[in-house]
Design a protein around this motif. Structure first.
Motif, PDB file in Angstrom:
ATOM      1  N   ASP A  32      -2.664 -11.125 -52.965  1.00 36.49           N
ATOM      2  CA  ASP A  32      -2.358 -12.546 -53.171  1.00 36.49           C
ATOM      3  C   ASP A  32      -0.870 -12.854 -53.003  1.00 36.49           C
ATOM      4  N   TYR A  57     -12.233  -6.898 -59.906  1.00 36.67           N
ATOM      5  CA  TYR A  57     -10.779  -7.011 -60.004  1.00 36.67           C
ATOM      6  C   TYR A  57     -10.294  -6.509 -61.347  1.00 36.67           C
ATOM      7  N   ILE A 152      -8.431 -21.687 -60.187  1.00 32.65           N
ATOM      8  CA  ILE A 152      -7.561 -20.574 -59.775  1.00 32.65           C
ATOM      9  C   ILE A 152      -6.749 -20.977 -58.544  1.00 32.65           C
ATOM     10  N   ASP A 153      -5.881 -20.086 -58.140  1.00 32.51           N
ATOM     11  CA  ASP A 153      -5.163 -20.142 -56.861  1.00 32.51           C
ATOM     12  C   ASP A 153      -4.256 -21.370 -56.688  1.00 32.51           C
ATOM     13  N   GLU A 201     -11.283 -20.650 -51.268  1.00 31.03           N
ATOM     14  CA  GLU A 201     -10.175 -20.592 -52.243  1.00 31.03           C
ATOM     15  C   GLU A 201      -8.856 -20.471 -51.475  1.00 31.03           C
ATOM     16  N   THR A 251     -11.464 -10.559 -49.512  1.00 38.79           N
ATOM     17  CA  THR A 251     -10.547 -11.690 -49.597  1.00 38.79           C
ATOM     18  C   THR A 251      -9.390 -11.476 -48.624  1.00 38.79           C
ATOM     19  N   HIS A 268      -3.340 -10.160 -47.356  1.00 43.07           N
ATOM     20  CA  HIS A 268      -3.634  -8.800 -47.802  1.00 43.07           C
ATOM     21  C   HIS A 268      -4.879  -8.269 -47.100  1.00 43.07           C
ATOM     22  N   ARG A 281      -6.038  -3.825 -52.947  1.00 42.39           N
ATOM     23  CA  ARG A 281      -5.600  -4.465 -51.705  1.00 42.39           C
ATOM     24  C   ARG A 281      -4.111  -4.241 -51.438  1.00 42.39           C
TER      25      ARG A 281
HETATM   26  O1  FUB Z   1      -6.886 -11.604 -56.623  1.00 39.38           O
HETATM   27  C1  FUB Z   1      -7.907 -12.284 -57.289  1.00 39.38           C
HETATM   28  C2  FUB Z   1      -8.467 -13.392 -56.451  1.00 39.38           C
HETATM   29  O2  FUB Z   1      -8.928 -12.849 -55.209  1.00 39.38           O
HETATM   30  C3  FUB Z   1      -7.484 -14.452 -56.015  1.00 39.38           C
HETATM   31  O3  FUB Z   1      -7.164 -15.380 -57.017  1.00 39.38           O
HETATM   32  C4  FUB Z   1      -8.201 -15.014 -54.842  1.00 39.38           C
HETATM   33  O4  FUB Z   1      -7.424 -15.833 -54.012  1.00 39.38           O
HETATM   34  C5  FUB Z   1      -8.647 -13.750 -54.145  1.00 39.38           C
HETATM   35  O5  FUB Z   1      -7.637 -13.215 -53.344  1.00 39.38           O
END
Ligand code: FUB
Length: 304
Positions: A32, A57, A152-153, A201, A251, A268, A281
């Motif tokens: 990211d 994650y 998010i993001d 996203e 992603t 990434h 990543r």
């Molecule tokens: O890294 C976690 C999530 O995966 C991010 O918030 C998204 O954009 C995706 O890359």
């Protein structure tokens, strides 16, 4: 991180290394990317994935790097952790974006499930402190989505008239004005909508020659698509795919900046062998080229 490298840091806890091509950082898993150019320095803010083999994650802090030539890099001491946001300690350190305003640096971050927060620092490398003690945006602000990971993001864009804007979302792309203090939303929250928009996203807005480019992740596994407008708040017109699925990662997550008169596409992939994956990543940088009519050439992902 489980990557066999011994970190030799200086008295200020900084680690210097030379990039050997893409992925540019090979001793840690980074994701990211969000870049900020200031004078002759490119500051790179990233998420931090745990090392290989995991499913899902696991991201507990963010990282910051700087370079003046894209070859020699400095990794600064960890500037921000999920535990710095007391209201989000159970979350994960998802994507963020740092913007400079009034001499301060504001780091907008996703915590997954808990909302979007903002931290502030006097220097780009931090240390950063939670500016609000609560989220800037929550799921309740995402009125058009029903799922729990929609908030998010965040991506910030400061327009020529000095108005700061924030874009964010998963499934729906939201945007709003920020107040001059950068820690409050100004007015209504709206959604981006145009024919052809299939928004997953990772919005990112940049401007060149009076055209506003909204890039974003589309589909899953993600490609990066882009749309163009004459004003930051649209209406946007879909223009096509900018980057293909980024090898071995579901992603893609882009950042676009101009640095020393050239434009760069930073994203990434899951490219570190043998453990790179969708959850471990690595940030990469490739050139971004414009055609004469302002359209964007598709990114050539390289290992150089
Ligand atoms: O890294 C976690 C999530 O995966 C991010 O918030 C998204 O954009 C995706 O890359």
């Amino acid at each position: 991180d489980g990557v066999p490298v011994s970190l030799l840091t200086d008295a200020k806890g900084r680690y210097r290394f030379q990039s050997q091509g893409n992925p540019i950082i090979q001793h840690k898993y980074t994701a990211d990317p969000a870049a900020l150019v200031e004078n002759d320095t490119l500051w790179l803010f990233t998420g931090h994935d745990y090392a290989g083999g995991q499913k899902g994650y696991k991201m507990k802090d963010w990282l910051v790097y700087s370079t003046t030539d894209l070859k020699n890099w400095t990794e600064h001491p960890i500037p921000l952790k999920i535990e710095d946001f007391t209201w989000a300690t159970s979350g994960d350190a998802y994507a963020g974006h740092v913007a400079k305003r009034n001499g301060k640096y504001y780091w907008y971050i996703s915590t997954n499930w808990n909302g979007i927060g903002v931290a502030v620092a006097d220097k780009p490398e931090g240390p950063y402190k939670d500016a609000l003690g609560k989220p800037l945006l929550t799921n309740e602000d995402c009125f058009a989505s029903s799922h729990s990971w929609t908030c998010i993001d965040p991506a910030i864009f400061i327009d020529k008239d000095d108005q700061p804007w924030i874009f964010w979302g998963n499934g729906v792309c939201y945007y709003a004005k920020l107040k001059d203090n950068m820690i409050e939303i100004e007015g209504e929250i709206k959604t981006i909508d145009f024919e052809g928009l299939e928004f997953t996203e990772a919005p990112w807005v940049h401007e060149r020659n009076g055209k506003y480019y909204l890039t974003y992740a589309t589909g899953f596994p993600e490609k990066i698509a882009y749309a163009v407008a004459d004003k930051v708040d649209g209406p946007y017109t879909y223009k096509g795919i900018l980057n293909e699925i980024a090898g071995n990662s579901n992603t893609n997550h882009q950042s676009i900046v101009e640095f020393k008169n050239d434009w760069y596409f930073i994203y990434h992939n899951g490219g570190i062998q043998p453990d790179g994956s969708s959850y471990s990543r690595s940030v990469c940088i490739d050139p971004l080229h414009y055609n004469e009519d302002g359209s964007l050439e598709r990114i050539q992902m390289t290992t150089e």
